[in-house]
Motif scaffolding. Structure first.
Motif, PDB file in Angstrom:
ATOM      1  N   GLU A 156      46.984 -24.108   1.662  1.00  0.00           N
ATOM      2  CA  GLU A 156      46.285 -22.911   2.140  1.00  0.00           C
ATOM      3  C   GLU A 156      46.648 -21.680   1.313  1.00  0.00           C
ATOM      4  O   GLU A 156      45.808 -20.806   1.077  1.00  0.00           O
ATOM      5  CB  GLU A 156      46.591 -22.654   3.621  1.00  0.00           C
ATOM      6  CG  GLU A 156      48.044 -22.429   3.968  1.00  0.00           C
ATOM      7  CD  GLU A 156      48.753 -23.715   4.342  1.00  0.00           C
ATOM      8  OE1 GLU A 156      49.788 -23.635   5.019  1.00  0.00           O
ATOM      9  OE2 GLU A 156      48.260 -24.793   3.969  1.00  0.00           O
ATOM     10  N   ASP A 160      43.803 -19.612  -0.806  1.00  0.00           N
ATOM     11  CA  ASP A 160      43.606 -18.189  -0.509  1.00  0.00           C
ATOM     12  C   ASP A 160      43.843 -17.335  -1.746  1.00  0.00           C
ATOM     13  O   ASP A 160      43.082 -16.404  -2.032  1.00  0.00           O
ATOM     14  CB  ASP A 160      44.546 -17.752   0.620  1.00  0.00           C
ATOM     15  CG  ASP A 160      44.209 -18.409   1.949  1.00  0.00           C
ATOM     16  OD1 ASP A 160      43.168 -19.085   2.026  1.00  0.00           O
ATOM     17  OD2 ASP A 160      45.000 -18.273   2.898  1.00  0.00           O
ATOM     18  N   ASN A 209      41.829 -30.081   1.583  1.00  0.00           N
ATOM     19  CA  ASN A 209      42.011 -30.106   3.042  1.00  0.00           C
ATOM     20  C   ASN A 209      41.907 -28.712   3.620  1.00  0.00           C
ATOM     21  O   ASN A 209      41.336 -28.514   4.702  1.00  0.00           O
ATOM     22  CB  ASN A 209      43.364 -30.716   3.392  1.00  0.00           C
ATOM     23  CG  ASN A 209      43.409 -32.217   3.164  1.00  0.00           C
ATOM     24  OD1 ASN A 209      42.374 -32.871   3.084  1.00  0.00           O
ATOM     25  ND2 ASN A 209      44.608 -32.765   3.059  1.00  0.00           N
ATOM     26  N   ARG A 210      42.453 -27.721   2.911  1.00  0.00           N
ATOM     27  CA  ARG A 210      42.375 -26.340   3.370  1.00  0.00           C
ATOM     28  C   ARG A 210      40.926 -25.870   3.430  1.00  0.00           C
ATOM     29  O   ARG A 210      40.506 -25.245   4.413  1.00  0.00           O
ATOM     30  CB  ARG A 210      43.173 -25.445   2.420  1.00  0.00           C
ATOM     31  CG  ARG A 210      42.982 -23.952   2.619  1.00  0.00           C
ATOM     32  CD  ARG A 210      43.389 -23.493   4.001  1.00  0.00           C
ATOM     33  NE  ARG A 210      43.361 -22.038   4.101  1.00  0.00           N
ATOM     34  CZ  ARG A 210      43.465 -21.372   5.240  1.00  0.00           C
ATOM     35  NH1 ARG A 210      43.619 -22.033   6.377  1.00  0.00           N
ATOM     36  NH2 ARG A 210      43.433 -20.062   5.259  1.00  0.00           N
ATOM     37  N   ALA A 212      38.301 -27.759   3.785  1.00  0.00           N
ATOM     38  CA  ALA A 212      37.648 -28.503   4.875  1.00  0.00           C
ATOM     39  C   ALA A 212      37.943 -27.856   6.218  1.00  0.00           C
ATOM     40  O   ALA A 212      37.080 -27.825   7.112  1.00  0.00           O
ATOM     41  CB  ALA A 212      38.114 -29.949   4.864  1.00  0.00           C
ATOM     42  N   GLN A 213      39.154 -27.324   6.376  1.00  0.00           N
ATOM     43  CA  GLN A 213      39.505 -26.641   7.619  1.00  0.00           C
ATOM     44  C   GLN A 213      38.711 -25.346   7.792  1.00  0.00           C
ATOM     45  O   GLN A 213      38.310 -24.976   8.903  1.00  0.00           O
ATOM     46  CB  GLN A 213      41.001 -26.329   7.647  1.00  0.00           C
ATOM     47  CG  GLN A 213      41.901 -27.566   7.741  1.00  0.00           C
ATOM     48  CD  GLN A 213      43.364 -27.217   7.558  1.00  0.00           C
ATOM     49  OE1 GLN A 213      43.719 -26.061   7.323  1.00  0.00           O
ATOM     50  NE2 GLN A 213      44.224 -28.222   7.656  1.00  0.00           N
ATOM     51  N   LEU A 214      38.493 -24.650   6.674  1.00  0.00           N
ATOM     52  CA  LEU A 214      37.784 -23.369   6.726  1.00  0.00           C
ATOM     53  C   LEU A 214      36.280 -23.540   6.897  1.00  0.00           C
ATOM     54  O   LEU A 214      35.625 -22.754   7.597  1.00  0.00           O
ATOM     55  CB  LEU A 214      38.051 -22.576   5.441  1.00  0.00           C
ATOM     56  CG  LEU A 214      39.466 -22.055   5.212  1.00  0.00           C
ATOM     57  CD1 LEU A 214      39.583 -21.488   3.798  1.00  0.00           C
ATOM     58  CD2 LEU A 214      39.819 -20.994   6.248  1.00  0.00           C
ATOM     59  N   LYS A 216      32.673 -24.595   7.936  1.00  0.00           N
ATOM     60  CA  LYS A 216      31.877 -25.088   9.053  1.00  0.00           C
ATOM     61  C   LYS A 216      30.441 -25.199   8.556  1.00  0.00           C
ATOM     62  O   LYS A 216      29.862 -24.238   8.080  1.00  0.00           O
ATOM     63  CB  LYS A 216      31.952 -24.124  10.242  1.00  0.00           C
ATOM     64  CG  LYS A 216      33.379 -23.851  10.730  1.00  0.00           C
ATOM     65  CD  LYS A 216      34.055 -25.122  11.239  1.00  0.00           C
ATOM     66  CE  LYS A 216      35.473 -24.824  11.742  1.00  0.00           C
ATOM     67  NZ  LYS A 216      36.176 -26.055  12.146  1.00  0.00           N
TER      68      LYS A 216
END
Length: 256
Positions: A156, A160, A209-210, A212-214, A216
């Motif tokens: 992450e 960022d 993965n980060r 994918a989490q963010l 939508k």
């Protein structure tokens, strides 16, 4: 090659070089090599003499940049990848006046497409000055972002930092692709892809993965300089592994 032809005519009219030498030099130019490059590479003129001659042909002032002549704040007004690709660099900023050093007449045309919100003062420089400025620029970037994008940083943190770095460089998109030895990061700036950096390939899992989490429905939003920027995500695959492209859109990018 219009700029080369103009410079060649100046060299002839001013009696700097004989026609046979200029004609030969012109045959050695191509899309990657200007007349100035040929004159220096073949020892026909020194780089300093070539720069002064081209400046006279273009009716431009000359600047040779030392370390102390380069202002960090000015550097960041033009994306590093754009400066590196097009042979130009902002080296001094005084209120609304921005001083930019260029290496060729083609560099001036590329500078004009940026539509910078400053009173731009253009000076001709040599390649050594440009190299010195770009090395300074790259060190400044490294100091700002290297810690966040280190090999052992969490995914992450890397993502960022990468997003902010790309936006600061004026990128419209980030392209991430493994090449077998590292994760290659390229920025799309001014309609072209520019190599930005190489990261250890193993960080890609945490980065992806980060994202994918963010994301939508394939997109997410971030804040940048008080503006909302949308990030659209596209994924793919190559023989070396998964790839990802992050496309930016938003009010804050319209002026880039």
């Amino acid at each position: 090659m219009q700029g080369d032809e103009m410079f060649a005519q100046f060299l002839l009219d001013a009696g700097v070089l004989p026609r046979s030498v200029v004609s030969h030099a012109l045959t050695r130019t191509d899309d990657e090599k200007t007349l100035s490059d040929v004159l220096v590479e073949e020892g026909i003129l020194s780089e300093e003499d070539t720069t002064h001659a081209l400046a006279k042909a273009l009716s431009m002032p000359v600047v040779f940049l030392g370390h102390d002549d380069i202002d960090s704040e000015a550097l960041f007004t033009i994306p590093e990848a754009y400066s590196r690709t097009h042979g130009l660099v902002a080296y001094k900023k005084e209120f609304q006046r921005l001083f930019v050093a260029v290496t060729t007449s083609a560099s001036i045309e590329k500078l004009e497409t940026l539509n910078l919100p400053y009173q731009v003062h253009v000076h001709l420089t040599d390649k050594q000055s440009l190299k010195r400025a770009l090395l300074r620029y790259q060190r400044e970037l490294a100091e700002r972002h290297a810690r966040q994008m280190s090999a052992d940083a969490p995914g992450e943190v890397v993502v960022d930092s990468l997003l902010l770095h790309a936006l600061a460089q004026g990128a419209r998109a980030i392209h991430l692709a493994p090449n077998g030895t590292a994760l290659e990061v390229r920025y799309r700036i001014g309609g072209r892809l520019h190599s930005a950096m190489h990261l250890p390939q193993h960080v890609s899992t945490g980065m992806f993965n980060r994202v994918a989490q963010l994301a939508k429905r394939g997109r997410f939003a971030i804040e940048h300089q008080g503006n909302r920027v949308m990030v659209r995500v596209a994924q793919g695959a190559t023989m070396h592994g998964d790839t990802m492209t992050l496309h930016f859109s938003g009010v804050s990018l319209e002026a880039l």
